[in-house]
Design an enzyme around this catalytic site. Structure first.
Site, PDB file in Angstrom:
ATOM      1  N   ASP A 111     -40.013 -75.187 -24.466  1.00  0.00           N
ATOM      2  CA  ASP A 111     -39.544 -74.625 -23.203  1.00  0.00           C
ATOM      3  C   ASP A 111     -38.860 -73.305 -23.552  1.00  0.00           C
ATOM      4  O   ASP A 111     -37.836 -73.291 -24.264  1.00  0.00           O
ATOM      5  CB  ASP A 111     -38.553 -75.615 -22.572  1.00  0.00           C
ATOM      6  CG  ASP A 111     -37.915 -75.081 -21.307  1.00  0.00           C
ATOM      7  OD1 ASP A 111     -38.066 -73.883 -20.997  1.00  0.00           O
ATOM      8  OD2 ASP A 111     -37.240 -75.882 -20.634  1.00  0.00           O
ATOM      9  N   ILE A 112     -39.397 -72.215 -23.074  1.00  0.00           N
ATOM     10  CA  ILE A 112     -38.916 -70.888 -23.492  1.00  0.00           C
ATOM     11  C   ILE A 112     -37.443 -70.673 -23.118  1.00  0.00           C
ATOM     12  O   ILE A 112     -36.743 -69.898 -23.763  1.00  0.00           O
ATOM     13  CB  ILE A 112     -39.825 -69.778 -22.898  1.00  0.00           C
ATOM     14  CG1 ILE A 112     -39.704 -68.472 -23.698  1.00  0.00           C
ATOM     15  CG2 ILE A 112     -39.545 -69.548 -21.420  1.00  0.00           C
ATOM     16  CD1 ILE A 112     -40.802 -67.460 -23.390  1.00  0.00           C
ATOM     17  N   ASN A 135     -43.706 -62.001 -10.874  1.00  0.00           N
ATOM     18  CA  ASN A 135     -44.598 -61.339  -9.913  1.00  0.00           C
ATOM     19  C   ASN A 135     -43.941 -60.010  -9.529  1.00  0.00           C
ATOM     20  O   ASN A 135     -42.807 -59.736  -9.913  1.00  0.00           O
ATOM     21  CB  ASN A 135     -44.865 -62.232  -8.695  1.00  0.00           C
ATOM     22  CG  ASN A 135     -43.593 -62.574  -7.962  1.00  0.00           C
ATOM     23  OD1 ASN A 135     -42.923 -61.699  -7.413  1.00  0.00           O
ATOM     24  ND2 ASN A 135     -43.223 -63.849  -7.969  1.00  0.00           N
ATOM     25  N   GLY A 168     -43.458 -71.872 -11.909  1.00  0.00           N
ATOM     26  CA  GLY A 168     -43.830 -71.801 -13.329  1.00  0.00           C
ATOM     27  C   GLY A 168     -42.677 -71.371 -14.217  1.00  0.00           C
ATOM     28  O   GLY A 168     -41.514 -71.757 -14.013  1.00  0.00           O
ATOM     29  N   VAL A 169     -43.003 -70.544 -15.186  1.00  0.00           N
ATOM     30  CA  VAL A 169     -41.990 -70.129 -16.153  1.00  0.00           C
ATOM     31  C   VAL A 169     -40.928 -69.257 -15.470  1.00  0.00           C
ATOM     32  O   VAL A 169     -39.746 -69.291 -15.840  1.00  0.00           O
ATOM     33  CB  VAL A 169     -42.647 -69.447 -17.380  1.00  0.00           C
ATOM     34  CG1 VAL A 169     -43.178 -68.064 -17.067  1.00  0.00           C
ATOM     35  CG2 VAL A 169     -41.698 -69.408 -18.551  1.00  0.00           C
ATOM     36  N   ASP A 170     -41.325 -68.506 -14.468  1.00  0.00           N
ATOM     37  CA  ASP A 170     -40.394 -67.653 -13.706  1.00  0.00           C
ATOM     38  C   ASP A 170     -39.305 -68.521 -13.067  1.00  0.00           C
ATOM     39  O   ASP A 170     -38.089 -68.242 -13.197  1.00  0.00           O
ATOM     40  CB  ASP A 170     -41.221 -66.920 -12.633  1.00  0.00           C
ATOM     41  CG  ASP A 170     -40.497 -65.772 -11.971  1.00  0.00           C
ATOM     42  OD1 ASP A 170     -39.378 -65.447 -12.385  1.00  0.00           O
ATOM     43  OD2 ASP A 170     -41.063 -65.197 -11.020  1.00  0.00           O
ATOM     44  N   SER A 185     -49.932 -65.022 -17.440  1.00  0.00           N
ATOM     45  CA  SER A 185     -51.119 -65.123 -16.559  1.00  0.00           C
ATOM     46  C   SER A 185     -51.902 -66.423 -16.714  1.00  0.00           C
ATOM     47  O   SER A 185     -52.888 -66.620 -16.000  1.00  0.00           O
ATOM     48  CB  SER A 185     -52.090 -63.936 -16.738  1.00  0.00           C
ATOM     49  OG  SER A 185     -51.558 -62.761 -16.183  1.00  0.00           O
ATOM     50  N   GLY A 196     -51.094 -69.490 -16.019  1.00  0.00           N
ATOM     51  CA  GLY A 196     -50.785 -70.574 -15.088  1.00  0.00           C
ATOM     52  C   GLY A 196     -51.347 -70.251 -13.712  1.00  0.00           C
ATOM     53  O   GLY A 196     -52.568 -70.187 -13.528  1.00  0.00           O
ATOM     54  N   TYR A 206     -51.727 -67.574 -12.179  1.00  0.00           N
ATOM     55  CA  TYR A 206     -52.587 -66.396 -12.108  1.00  0.00           C
ATOM     56  C   TYR A 206     -53.993 -66.647 -12.654  1.00  0.00           C
ATOM     57  O   TYR A 206     -54.862 -65.769 -12.538  1.00  0.00           O
ATOM     58  CB  TYR A 206     -51.929 -65.188 -12.769  1.00  0.00           C
ATOM     59  CG  TYR A 206     -50.869 -64.520 -11.896  1.00  0.00           C
ATOM     60  CD1 TYR A 206     -50.569 -64.992 -10.610  1.00  0.00           C
ATOM     61  CD2 TYR A 206     -50.172 -63.404 -12.338  1.00  0.00           C
ATOM     62  CE1 TYR A 206     -49.606 -64.379  -9.808  1.00  0.00           C
ATOM     63  CE2 TYR A 206     -49.211 -62.780 -11.538  1.00  0.00           C
ATOM     64  CZ  TYR A 206     -48.927 -63.273 -10.270  1.00  0.00           C
ATOM     65  OH  TYR A 206     -47.975 -62.645  -9.482  1.00  0.00           O
TER      66      TYR A 206
END
Ligand code: AR6
Length: 174
Positions: free
Chosen positions: A9-10, A23, A31-33, A122, A124, A126
């Site tokens: 997990d980043i 985005n 997601g990660v965002d 990109s 996920g 995207y």
């Protein structure tokens, strides 16, 4: 070579900067965002909001990058970039994805940051096919390392299947 591929997990990584696959609004998402915003706390959204828009609703055009502090994250900084949406590959997706990686490292160099962790940008929502994205991402990072060998780069995948895809791409370009 100073590139490693890990499954993690980043938001848990205590590096100089983690990269957010954001985005163009830079106002959060899934997601990660979403994970990065949750872990950093509300100050991250405020810092993103304070970045000047370049067009209505656009704080970071696709392929570019912006930097904010990491706030409650163990990482000191977050470098936000916007990967391309996959439209079949004929829309310049590879060039845009390469630009994301180069622009992240340009900001990192300007700030003197060395240890940088990237997610699978990109790959996920995207929809970029992971094996193709991995080749572009790792090919670009390797090129950058050739001229800037001080970096220590981590490709942080979410789960073992994605790690295997990125490891295979690293083995190809190494
Ligand atoms: N740590 C590391 N990787 C993660 C984590 C995590 N905590 N969570 C998810 N991933 P995505 P995109 C992986 O969809 O395709 C957002 O809504 C995930 O499994 O996060 O660039 C933004 O706001 C996948 O492999 O980013 C944009 O609207 C990778 O991160 C849009 O999604 C990227 O998946 C961007 O889409």
């Amino acid at each position: 070579m100073l590139i490693s591929v890990i499954a993690a997990d980043i938001t848990t990584l205590a590096v100089d900067a983690i990269v957010n696959a954001a985005n163009e609004t830079l106002l959060g998402g899934g997601g990660v965002d979403g994970a990065i915003h949750r872990a950093a706390g509300p100050a991250l959204l405020e810092a993103c909001r304070a970045l000047p828009p370049v067009a209505p609703g656009v704080r970071c055009p696709t392929g570019e990058a912006r930097i904010t502090p990491g706030f409650a994250l163990p990482a000191r900084w977050v470098i936000h970039t916007v990967g391309p949406v996959w439209h079949g590959g004929g829309g310049g997706e590879a060039d845009l994805l390469a630009s994301c990686h180069r622009n992240v490292l340009r900001l990192a160099r300007e700030r003197g940051l060395r240890r940088i962790a990237f997610p699978a940008i990109s790959c996920g929502v995207y929809g970029y096919p992971a094996p193709l994205a991995a080749r572009v991402a790792l090919g670009t990072l390797r090129e950058e390392l050739a001229t800037h060998p001080d970096f220590e780069l981590i490709l942080c995948c979410f789960g073992e299947p994605m790690r295997a895809v990125f490891q295979a791409a690293l083995d190809e370009v190494a």
